[in-house]
Scaffold this motif. Structure first.
Motif, PDB file in Angstrom:
ATOM      1  N   TYR A 156      36.553  35.534  45.816  1.00 18.15           N
ATOM      2  CA  TYR A 156      35.325  35.472  45.026  1.00 18.15           C
ATOM      3  C   TYR A 156      34.132  35.055  45.882  1.00 18.15           C
ATOM      4  CZ  TYR A 156      38.182  36.129  40.892  1.00 18.15           C
ATOM      5  OH  TYR A 156      39.035  36.649  39.962  1.00 18.15           O
ATOM      6  N   GLU A 159      33.240  37.982  47.975  1.00 20.27           N
ATOM      7  CA  GLU A 159      32.562  39.010  47.197  1.00 20.27           C
ATOM      8  C   GLU A 159      31.118  38.620  46.912  1.00 20.27           C
ATOM      9  OE1 GLU A 159      33.227  41.951  46.470  1.00 20.27           O
ATOM     10  OE2 GLU A 159      31.557  42.300  45.084  1.00 20.27           O
ATOM     11  N   ARG A 162      29.175  39.169  50.060  1.00 21.13           N
ATOM     12  CA  ARG A 162      29.009  40.606  50.280  1.00 21.13           C
ATOM     13  C   ARG A 162      27.900  41.156  49.395  1.00 21.13           C
ATOM     14  NH1 ARG A 162      29.639  45.033  48.576  1.00 21.13           N
ATOM     15  NH2 ARG A 162      30.373  44.361  46.533  1.00 21.13           N
ATOM     16  N   HIS A 163      27.959  40.808  48.122  1.00 25.35           N
ATOM     17  CA  HIS A 163      26.946  41.287  47.192  1.00 25.35           C
ATOM     18  C   HIS A 163      25.557  40.775  47.569  1.00 25.35           C
ATOM     19  CE1 HIS A 163      24.724  41.146  43.264  1.00 25.35           C
ATOM     20  NE2 HIS A 163      25.043  42.411  43.345  1.00 25.35           N
TER      21      HIS A 163
ATOM     22  N   ARG B 124      36.827  33.581  33.397  1.00 27.49           N
ATOM     23  CA  ARG B 124      36.058  34.495  34.233  1.00 27.49           C
ATOM     24  C   ARG B 124      35.489  35.641  33.415  1.00 27.49           C
ATOM     25  NH1 ARG B 124      40.498  33.517  37.869  1.00 27.49           N
ATOM     26  NH2 ARG B 124      41.474  35.534  37.403  1.00 27.49           N
ATOM     27  N   GLU B 171      22.858  44.927  39.474  1.00 26.70           N
ATOM     28  CA  GLU B 171      23.741  43.793  39.219  1.00 26.70           C
ATOM     29  C   GLU B 171      24.646  44.059  38.032  1.00 26.70           C
ATOM     30  OE1 GLU B 171      21.927  39.903  39.223  1.00 26.70           O
ATOM     31  OE2 GLU B 171      23.775  38.953  38.530  1.00 26.70           O
ATOM     32  N   TRP B 174      27.478  46.022  39.235  1.00 25.48           N
ATOM     33  CA  TRP B 174      28.364  45.137  39.977  1.00 25.48           C
ATOM     34  C   TRP B 174      29.283  44.380  39.021  1.00 25.48           C
ATOM     35  CZ3 TRP B 174      27.653  39.510  41.028  1.00 25.48           C
ATOM     36  CH2 TRP B 174      28.506  39.034  42.012  1.00 25.48           C
ATOM     37  N   LEU B 178      33.415  44.234  38.548  1.00 24.41           N
ATOM     38  CA  LEU B 178      34.170  42.985  38.563  1.00 24.41           C
ATOM     39  C   LEU B 178      35.009  42.834  37.304  1.00 24.41           C
ATOM     40  CD1 LEU B 178      31.403  40.629  39.969  1.00 24.41           C
ATOM     41  CD2 LEU B 178      33.509  41.316  41.132  1.00 24.41           C
ATOM     42  N   GLU B 182      39.038  42.533  36.922  1.00 26.17           N
ATOM     43  CA  GLU B 182      39.714  41.450  36.208  1.00 26.17           C
ATOM     44  C   GLU B 182      40.677  42.015  35.175  1.00 26.17           C
ATOM     45  OE1 GLU B 182      39.671  38.295  36.791  1.00 26.17           O
ATOM     46  OE2 GLU B 182      37.958  38.088  38.146  1.00 26.17           O
TER      47      GLU B 182
END
Lengths: 209, 209
Positions: A156, A159, A162-163, B124, B171, B174, B178, B182
């Motif tokens: 995490y 990541e 990276r982002h 998360r 974003e 992105w 993610l 998950e």
DNA sequence: TTCGTCATGTAATGGGTTACATGATTAC
DNA sequence: GTAATCATGTAACCCATTACATGACGAA
């Protein structure tokens, strides 16, 4: 005598340059018209306006004599319309002309860009290129630190880094395009000295209220 | 009794959860290892550490008896190593478990994400989805305001808004990836209750100094 | 022995928000 | 007439930075 925020002062002067406004409307424009800036609260805005008045950059004006509105009773508090003074305008031009490091940093760059329409091409170029090299520095630091710590980091955290780097890289590409566009637009209106020759007010289109 | 910053507290507790550290090193890790966070100044960090100690989340430890180092003379000020207490650890877990709006906002989301390794999948998911819908709200407002004011805006202001919106859209994409990841990792270790059963410390790998 | 960097701290200041207080105007 | 929104303002607080002050330690 107090409160000077830099960005807020800049934005207020810039917005009032186009047309006089009162605080409440000013604040709305800070959110919308003027890009995606942070929305300052009234607790910040109003004291700032007072400060700018006492600096001589602004003057308070009576709400003007619009026939439709209620007659201004004695001692009645009403809308206070702020107008940019000649000194205020000059001050704003000076701020706009600055192309030092402050203009490249995160806080200021956004506002400055929003008022690029009032600047000359070489000023824009310096600011854009300054911003770009600022971001490239940052990128290099990020790469270096990532190289040092890559192993110790979980997925995490990795990541996230990276982002983050990709975001900066993306802004660099954006700046490259802008710089290219500016370069392409060269030679046109070469010696045009902005608008220092006439002090006639900026044609108040009266969309104020 | 003073200073509580939210993000800083969060980050400090999270970093010390892995291994004890002194302030100076803590600060470096805040810049590098832990994503692209803002670098808090010592003027912020040290008072915060003291506050966390007085809260009972941390304890100050003598620099330990490493043979290579100078003998701790009487009354001598040396490195102060901070260690997370059991109460501090519990507090951190509680903070991590929060999935309300605070966790979606710009300031907090970054830190929280950096410590996702210590959370469970459903936490998360809630945070990621919350963040996404938060950004989508923002996007809608931007679109609306742009539609209202498009005509009155000059090229630079327009370009700024366009770029801003694209950043947010990026974003969101992105976050979509993610969330997808998950979801894909579901069913594994379904009922695993984090680490509430054993209070043995998190296997100190001792890369501290 | 001097310079850099490690290391810890504090007081003053800055820049901003929140919550509060007030009142006018508009729409229903 | 009452609710929403327009409109202005202030005091208390929050979070963080800056500048300053101190001093240990290692390397040149």
């Amino acid at each position: 005598m107090s409160r000077r925020s830099g960005v807020l002062e800049f934005a207020v002067l810039g917005l009032l340059r186009e047309s006089p406004m009162h605080g409440y409307e000013l604040r709305k424009r800070l959110n919308t018209s003027l890009g995606v800036f942070r929305a300052f609260s009234y607790g910040t805005l109003y004291p700032c306006l007072k400060a700018l008045v006492s600096q001589g950059w602004l003057v308070e004006e009576p709400p003007a004599d619009e026939p439709g509105t209620a007659a201004p009773l004695a001692g009645r508090r009403a809308k206070i319309v702020y107008r940019l003074t000649a000194a205020g305008k000059e001050h704003f031009e000076n701020l706009l002309a600055q192309t030092g490091p402050e203009a490249w940093e995160d806080e200021q760059f956004g506002v400055r860009f929003a008022f690029f329409g009032h600047t000359e091409r070489d000023v824009r170029m310096r600011v854009l290129e300054g911003r770009r090299s600022r971001l490239e520095e940052r990128l290099e630091k990020m790469r270096a630190s990532l190289a040092r710590t890559r192993e110790r980091l979980d997925d995490y955290t990795l990541e996230l880094q990276r982002h983050g780097m990709e975001s900066v890289e993306r802004e660099v590409r954006w700046l490259n395009e802008l710089i290219e566009t500016e370069r392409a637009g060269r030679d046109r209106a070469k010696g045009r000295p902005a608008d220092d020759q006439g002090r006639d007010d900026t044609d108040p289109t009266d969309t104020t209220n």
